[in-house]
Design an enzyme around this catalytic site. Structure first.
Site, PDB file in Angstrom:
ATOM      1  N   ASP A  33     -32.390 -16.490  30.518  1.00 31.56           N
ATOM      2  CA  ASP A  33     -32.939 -15.140  30.410  1.00 31.56           C
ATOM      3  C   ASP A  33     -31.877 -14.050  30.679  1.00 31.56           C
ATOM      4  O   ASP A  33     -30.825 -14.364  31.220  1.00 31.56           O
ATOM      5  CB  ASP A  33     -34.114 -14.610  31.227  1.00 31.56           C
ATOM      6  N   GLU A  34     -32.054 -13.025  29.879  1.00 30.52           N
ATOM      7  CA  GLU A  34     -30.826 -11.724  30.213  1.00 30.52           C
ATOM      8  C   GLU A  34     -29.420 -12.286  29.834  1.00 30.52           C
ATOM      9  O   GLU A  34     -28.758 -12.022  30.884  1.00 30.52           O
ATOM     10  CB  GLU A  34     -31.427 -11.144  31.374  1.00 30.52           C
ATOM     11  N   VAL A  35     -29.195 -12.874  28.947  1.00 37.09           N
ATOM     12  CA  VAL A  35     -27.853 -13.313  28.863  1.00 37.09           C
ATOM     13  C   VAL A  35     -26.968 -12.184  28.026  1.00 37.09           C
ATOM     14  O   VAL A  35     -26.802 -12.288  26.920  1.00 37.09           O
ATOM     15  CB  VAL A  35     -27.813 -14.686  27.626  1.00 37.09           C
ATOM     16  N   HIS A  72     -27.424 -14.965  34.078  1.00 33.48           N
ATOM     17  CA  HIS A  72     -27.469 -14.870  35.595  1.00 33.48           C
ATOM     18  C   HIS A  72     -26.912 -15.918  36.552  1.00 33.48           C
ATOM     19  O   HIS A  72     -27.300 -16.383  37.362  1.00 33.48           O
ATOM     20  CB  HIS A  72     -29.098 -14.863  36.170  1.00 33.48           C
TER      21      HIS A  72
END
Length: 485
Positions: free
Chosen positions: A148-150, A92
């Protein structure tokens, strides 16, 4: 229901990457957060932070100034809300990597969401971001470093080469960067504990997590926003993290912004169920391991997504969820307390559409107006354009293109068109004024363009075509008298 909360910290998340409120509005809602049971804030500044020096280009047009940040922190203290800043340091990262200056630090050249963990400059970059944020948040007990959400990790050229080496893996690559960022935080700010989202860690082998040393550096935040959250699965995950050596964990629920990227109204019942499931998981899990719960309120799914529910729209959901956490479940007492705090005569959990007014809390006028727009604007315009027999039968797109209409039909169609235009024009004007009191001009423009203008323009187009078709034909031009011989 035990009547007490297993969550010592109840943290309201402010996602500022979309429709960030003016400080004046924060001054109004912080006391409400406190009254509802919150005792901390997780502030995700993204591009609203007043970065300086080579990071100054990260600032949004209406980014808070340093003095406004100090005012926010003062207002939070006045309402007994501890502030936890959040800085994205891995995934992100769109608000950073979209800029040409930092584009060379992308993991995958085409995508601006993930930082390349192999570049030494990447750690320097996030280290500078962390240090500037901490400079204005001295004494913060926790700093959330995201992670998160790499997405697309391991797909960059440097990563592919690294992964070809024996014993290397995407999990090790991820752990290495998170450990480096956390180590920077602890070296420069030893009194501050880094928090990380858990999704990149939750499926990693226990021995790998333990050997990485990360359990001594960070506290994972286990997030799940579903109404059907798997309680048993969450208990097993808490036990796994505890076995790996993480002494403290956090939970993360959602009070808005998790049920659709283009959601305009908050489904309170969904979010209440999410919190009730988290209460069950907390009671069934290892005793004393959970520090608290973060009630996330996402404003966009990512930096490039559209706006979802505005903060004032989500406040009834936040109120129900906070009070349920505080009291250990949902009850008539919780309902009464929420109605009292919000000034709502009758709270309908299943369908909060302001049957008896939106309440008297700060921003309640926006909730009432957004509800009207979301439930009725598009449907009323479609009913006229696609369901009115005079429009469909005598002023279809065929007729509109040719500007032809029976004069009698103008009398049947025009009054309803003008009435709808007047009704929605007045309401939208009122909504725009209400939004401008709380939000900056670009957020107001974006919300209206996404949620109002498409329907309003269809209506205005019909009115314009009808007016032109009904206009009397122009008289024929008089013949020109030729001058001269």
């Amino acid at each position: 229901m035990s009547g007490s909360s297993p969550f010592g910290m109840r943290v309201v998340h402010l996602d500022l990457k979309g429709a960030p409120p003016k400080v004046s509005y924060l001054s109004e809602i912080f006391p409400l957060f406190h009254a509802l049971g919150a005792n901390a804030l997780l502030i995700e500044y993204e591009d609203m932070f007043p970065y300086e020096g080579h990071l100054k280009l990260l600032r949004a047009k209406h980014a808070y100034s340093p003095s406004e940040i100090r005012e926010i922190l003062y207002l939070a203290r006045q309402s007994e809300l501890e502030v936890i800043p959040l800085v994205q340091t891995f995934g992100h990262m769109e608000f950073v990597l979209k800029h040409n200056t930092f584009a060379h630090l992308r993991e995958v050249a085409l995508f601006p969401n993930t930082l390349n963990p192999h570049e030494a400059e990447s750690l320097v970059l996030v280290g500078s971001m962390v240090d500037q944020v901490m400079e204005l948040h001295r004494g913060a007990r926790w700093l959330h470093i995201g992670c998160d959400e790499v997405y697309y990790l391991g797909e960059g050229e440097a990563s592919r080469q690294w992964l070809q080496q024996e014993h290397n893996s995407k999990a090790k690559l991820c752990l290495s960067h998170v450990r480096a960022v956390a180590s920077h935080v602890l070296a420069r700010h030893p009194a501050t504990t880094p928090l990380v989202w858990d999704d990149m860690l939750r499926d990693m082998p226990e021995d790998l997590l333990e050997e990485s040393g990360l359990p001594h550096l960070v506290e994972p935040v286990l997030w799940d926003y579903g109404a059907d959250l798997d309680v048993h699965g969450k208990v097993l995950l808490m036990e796994k993290f505890q076995k790996c050596g993480f002494p403290r964990l956090w939970a993360a629920s959602a009070f808005k912004g998790a049920t659709g990227a283009h959601q305009a109204l908050t489904p309170v019942e969904h979010h209440l169920q999410n919190h009730l499931q988290w209460l069950r998981a907390a009671r069934a899990g290892p005793a004393g391991v959970l520090q608290g719960i973060v009630l996330t309120g996402w404003q966009r799914y990512d930096h490039f997504a559209v706006l979802c529910e505005l903060l004032p729209v989500g406040i009834p959901s936040l109120a129900v969820c906070l009070q349920s956490l505080l009291q250990g479940g949902f009850s008539e007492e919780v309902k009464d307390r929420v109605e009292c705090c919000l000034g709502v005569a009758s709270l309908d959990i299943a369908n909060f559409t302001c049957r008896e007014g939106a309440g008297s809390f700060p921003g309640s006028d926006i909730l009432a107006l957004v509800t009207q727009v979301s439930l009725h604007l598009r449907s009323s315009v479609e009913a006229l354009l696609d369901g009115n027999r005079y429009v469909t039968g005598w002023f279809s797109p065929y007729h509109r293109r040719r500007k032809v209409v029976h004069p009698v039909m103008v009398q049947h169609i025009q009054p309803e068109v003008l009435s709808l235009l007047a009704r929605w024009g007045a309401l939208v004007q009122e909504l725009e004024a209400a939004l401008k009191r709380i939000f900056y001009p670009d957020a107001v423009e974006e919300w209206l363009e996404e949620n109002v203008h498409p329907s309003l323009q269809r209506l205005q187009g019909l009115a314009q075509d009808l007016s032109e078709a009904a206009a009397p034909p122009a008289p024929p031009a008089s013949p020109t008298t030729r001058q001269g011989p």
